[in-house]
Motif scaffolding. Structure first.
Motif, mmCIF file in Angstrom:
data_model
loop_
_atom_site.group_PDB
_atom_site.id
_atom_site.type_symbol
_atom_site.label_atom_id
_atom_site.label_comp_id
_atom_site.label_asym_id
_atom_site.label_seq_id
_atom_site.Cartn_x
_atom_site.Cartn_y
_atom_site.Cartn_z
ATOM 1 N N ASN A 174 10.405 44.904 -18.186
ATOM 2 C CA ASN A 174 11.008 46.416 -17.722
ATOM 3 C C ASN A 174 10.786 46.709 -16.324
ATOM 4 O OD1 ASN A 174 12.503 46.636 -20.009
ATOM 5 N ND2 ASN A 174 10.746 47.504 -21.420
ATOM 6 N N ALA A 175 9.262 46.616 -16.005
ATOM 7 C CA ALA A 175 8.937 47.072 -14.658
ATOM 8 C C ALA A 175 9.754 46.171 -13.616
ATOM 9 C CB ALA A 175 7.476 46.921 -14.372
ATOM 10 N N MET A 176 10.202 45.084 -14.037
ATOM 11 C CA MET A 176 10.718 43.898 -13.027
ATOM 12 C C MET A 176 12.136 44.334 -12.708
ATOM 13 S SD MET A 176 10.794 39.993 -13.561
ATOM 14 C CE MET A 176 12.348 40.211 -14.939
ATOM 15 N N GLN A 177 12.806 45.302 -13.649
ATOM 16 C CA GLN A 177 14.494 45.457 -13.354
ATOM 17 C C GLN A 177 14.819 45.885 -11.929
ATOM 18 O OE1 GLN A 177 16.468 44.828 -15.954
ATOM 19 N NE2 GLN A 177 14.444 43.703 -16.853
ATOM 20 N N PRO A 178 14.062 46.822 -11.273
ATOM 21 C CA PRO A 178 14.600 46.835 -9.992
ATOM 22 C C PRO A 178 14.608 45.626 -9.359
ATOM 23 C CG PRO A 178 12.681 48.527 -10.375
ATOM 24 C CD PRO A 178 12.625 47.657 -11.422
ATOM 25 N N LEU A 179 14.006 44.625 -9.239
ATOM 26 C CA LEU A 179 14.150 43.416 -8.351
ATOM 27 C C LEU A 179 15.322 42.720 -9.204
ATOM 28 C CD1 LEU A 179 10.595 41.973 -8.545
ATOM 29 C CD2 LEU A 179 11.764 43.203 -6.735
ATOM 30 N N ALA A 180 15.627 42.660 -10.303
ATOM 31 C CA ALA A 180 17.021 41.996 -10.853
ATOM 32 C C ALA A 180 18.130 42.808 -10.152
ATOM 33 C CB ALA A 180 16.931 42.195 -12.315
ATOM 34 N N ILE A 181 18.052 44.448 -10.159
ATOM 35 C CA ILE A 181 19.134 45.194 -9.686
ATOM 36 C C ILE A 181 19.447 44.509 -8.118
ATOM 37 C CG2 ILE A 181 19.877 47.584 -8.951
ATOM 38 C CD1 ILE A 181 18.423 48.153 -11.927
ATOM 39 N N ALA A 182 18.352 44.535 -7.424
ATOM 40 C CA ALA A 182 18.351 44.441 -5.990
ATOM 41 C C ALA A 182 18.647 42.894 -5.735
ATOM 42 C CB ALA A 182 16.966 44.751 -5.269
ATOM 43 N N GLN A 183 18.786 42.028 -6.702
ATOM 44 C CA GLN A 183 19.034 40.631 -6.552
ATOM 45 C C GLN A 183 18.128 39.852 -5.674
ATOM 46 O OE1 GLN A 183 22.234 39.089 -8.221
ATOM 47 N NE2 GLN A 183 21.973 40.892 -9.002
ATOM 48 N N LYS A 184 16.862 40.212 -6.091
ATOM 49 C CA LYS A 184 15.672 39.626 -5.456
ATOM 50 C C LYS A 184 15.066 38.693 -6.505
ATOM 51 C CE LYS A 184 15.044 43.223 -1.928
ATOM 52 N NZ LYS A 184 13.920 44.308 -1.600
ATOM 53 N N GLN A 185 14.192 38.052 -5.817
ATOM 54 C CA GLN A 185 13.337 36.914 -6.906
ATOM 55 C C GLN A 185 12.639 37.831 -7.927
ATOM 56 O OE1 GLN A 185 9.304 35.519 -5.512
ATOM 57 N NE2 GLN A 185 9.892 33.586 -5.998
ATOM 58 N N LEU A 186 12.580 37.473 -8.920
ATOM 59 C CA LEU A 186 12.169 37.936 -10.257
ATOM 60 C C LEU A 186 10.700 37.717 -10.222
ATOM 61 C CD1 LEU A 186 15.108 37.152 -12.790
ATOM 62 C CD2 LEU A 186 14.611 39.139 -11.238
ATOM 63 N N GLU A 187 9.881 38.769 -10.272
ATOM 64 C CA GLU A 187 8.425 38.774 -10.218
ATOM 65 C C GLU A 187 7.787 39.685 -10.907
ATOM 66 O OE1 GLU A 187 6.170 37.076 -10.827
ATOM 67 O OE2 GLU A 187 5.037 36.413 -8.752
ATOM 68 N N ILE A 188 6.709 39.679 -11.560
ATOM 69 C CA ILE A 188 5.593 40.532 -12.064
ATOM 70 C C ILE A 188 4.723 40.820 -11.235
ATOM 71 C CG2 ILE A 188 4.437 41.320 -14.177
ATOM 72 C CD1 ILE A 188 5.885 39.356 -15.722
ATOM 73 N N GLU A 189 4.635 42.011 -10.718
ATOM 74 C CA GLU A 189 3.666 42.222 -9.257
ATOM 75 C C GLU A 189 2.471 42.464 -10.000
ATOM 76 O OE1 GLU A 189 4.443 41.745 -6.342
ATOM 77 O OE2 GLU A 189 6.568 41.339 -6.743
ATOM 78 N N SER A 190 2.321 43.289 -10.702
ATOM 79 C CA SER A 190 0.790 43.436 -11.398
ATOM 80 C C SER A 190 0.895 43.307 -12.943
ATOM 81 C CB SER A 190 0.245 45.054 -10.934
ATOM 82 O OG SER A 190 0.260 45.122 -9.722
ATOM 83 N N PRO A 191 0.716 42.212 -13.326
ATOM 84 C CA PRO A 191 0.892 41.835 -15.033
ATOM 85 C C PRO A 191 0.068 42.614 -15.819
ATOM 86 C CG PRO A 191 1.039 39.879 -13.610
ATOM 87 C CD PRO A 191 0.519 41.007 -12.821
ATOM 88 N N ARG A 192 0.644 43.201 -16.744
ATOM 89 C CA ARG A 192 -0.204 43.746 -17.853
ATOM 90 C C ARG A 192 -0.565 42.744 -18.843
ATOM 91 N NH1 ARG A 192 0.942 49.138 -20.321
ATOM 92 N NH2 ARG A 192 -1.141 49.274 -20.265
ATOM 93 N N SER A 193 0.427 41.824 -19.112
ATOM 94 C CA SER A 193 0.264 40.669 -20.077
ATOM 95 C C SER A 193 -0.623 39.708 -19.512
ATOM 96 C CB SER A 193 1.615 40.058 -20.415
ATOM 97 O OG SER A 193 2.292 39.670 -19.288
ATOM 98 N N ARG A 194 -1.910 39.652 -19.731
ATOM 99 C CA ARG A 194 -2.909 38.748 -19.052
ATOM 100 C C ARG A 194 -2.782 37.211 -19.818
ATOM 101 N NH1 ARG A 194 -8.351 41.707 -19.481
ATOM 102 N NH2 ARG A 194 -9.010 39.718 -18.553
ATOM 103 N N LEU A 195 -2.899 36.229 -19.241
ATOM 104 C CA LEU A 195 -2.849 34.948 -19.694
ATOM 105 C C LEU A 195 -4.288 34.399 -19.654
ATOM 106 C CD1 LEU A 195 -0.055 33.477 -17.404
ATOM 107 C CD2 LEU A 195 0.012 34.320 -19.555
#
Length: 196
Positions: A174-195
Motif C-alpha cells: 500500500n505504501a508503494m502505490q504512489p510509485l504505481a500512480i507515477a508509473q515508476k519502478q515499483l519498489e518498497i523503500e523501507s520494507p516492514r516485511s522482513r526476510l
C-alpha cells in the motif's frame, strides 16, 4: 448484505454459542487460520489495486469483473509483465513477491482446500493439513493409516508468523502505490516485511 445461513437461530443464541466455541481447544486453529486468510486477502487486494493503477484502469468495477476469481499467482505474473514497462520491480519488492508467490500462495491454497485438524498432545500446537489420501491417522493416534501419504504439518506459531508477515507485506504494498500512480519502478523503500 450477504445471505443468511439456511437455518439460523436467534442472534442471542448464536452469540452464546460463539462464546462457548471460543473456549474449545480448536479456538487457536480458527484464530490462526482466520488471521492468515484475512491478511492474505489484504495482500491480494493490494496486488490487484497496483495492477489496476499500473494499467491505467480507471473503471474499477470493470477491472474487478475482469480480475475477480483470478488466482493470485496470475495477478503476480501480470503485475510483473506490466511493471516492466515502467522499470520493473525493485530488489526489495522482487524478493518479497517471490516469497509470496513461492510460499504464501501454495500455503493458502493448501489451507483453504484441505481439512484442518490440530494436535491433541501436550506439545506445541500443530495443525495437520490433509485430504482424503493423507489423513493424520498416526499423528492423532487413530490407528494404522489407510494410505502411505502423510499430512502436511504447520505449527500454530509458524502460521501466526505467516499472518504477521502478510500484514506487513500488505502495508508495504500500500505504501508503494504512489510509485504505481507515477508509473515508476515499483519498489518498497523501507520494507516492514522482513526476510530475515
Amino acid at each position: 448484505m450477504l445471505k443468511r445461513a439456511p437455518y439460523q437461530a436467534s442472534d442471542e443464541l448464536l452469540k452464546q454459542a460463539r462464546k462457548v466455541s471460543q473456549n474449545h481447544d480448536e479456538r487457536d486453529l480458527f484464530f490462526d487460520i482466520g488471521m492468515f486468510v484475512s491478511w492474505y486477502a489484504a495482500v491480494e487486494l493490494a496486488i490487484t489495486k497496483t495492477l489496476a493503477v499500473i494499467t491505467n484502469s480507471h473503471d474499477l468495477e470493470a477491472f474487478d469483473i475482469l480480475c475477480r476469481g483470478m488466482d493470485a499467482r496470475v495477478k503476480v505474473e501480470r503485475l510483473r509483465k506490466f511493471a516492466k514497462r515502467t522499470g520493473g520491480f525493485g530488489s526489495n519488492l522482487s524478493a518479497r513477491m517471490a516469497v509470496f508467490d513461492r510460499d504464501a500462495i501454495p500455503l493458502r491454497n493448501k489451507l483453504v482446500h484441505s481439512v484442518l485438524t490440530y494436535s491433541e498432545d501436550a506439545g506445541p500446537r500443530k495443525y495437520f493439513i490433509s485430504g482424503l489420501s493423507n489423513m493424520p491417522w498416526v499423528e492423532l493416534g487413530m490407528g494404522e493409516p489407510t494410505t502411505s501419504s502423510k499430512p502436511d504439518i504447520i505449527s500454530s506459531i509458524d502460521l501466526y508468523a505467516w499472518a504477521t508477515w502478510l500484514s506487513f507485506f500488505g502495508q508495504d504494498l500500500n505504501a508503494m502505490q504512489p510509485l504505481a500512480i507515477a508509473q515508476k519502478q515499483l519498489e518498497i523503500e523501507s520494507p516492514r516485511s522482513r526476510l530475515s
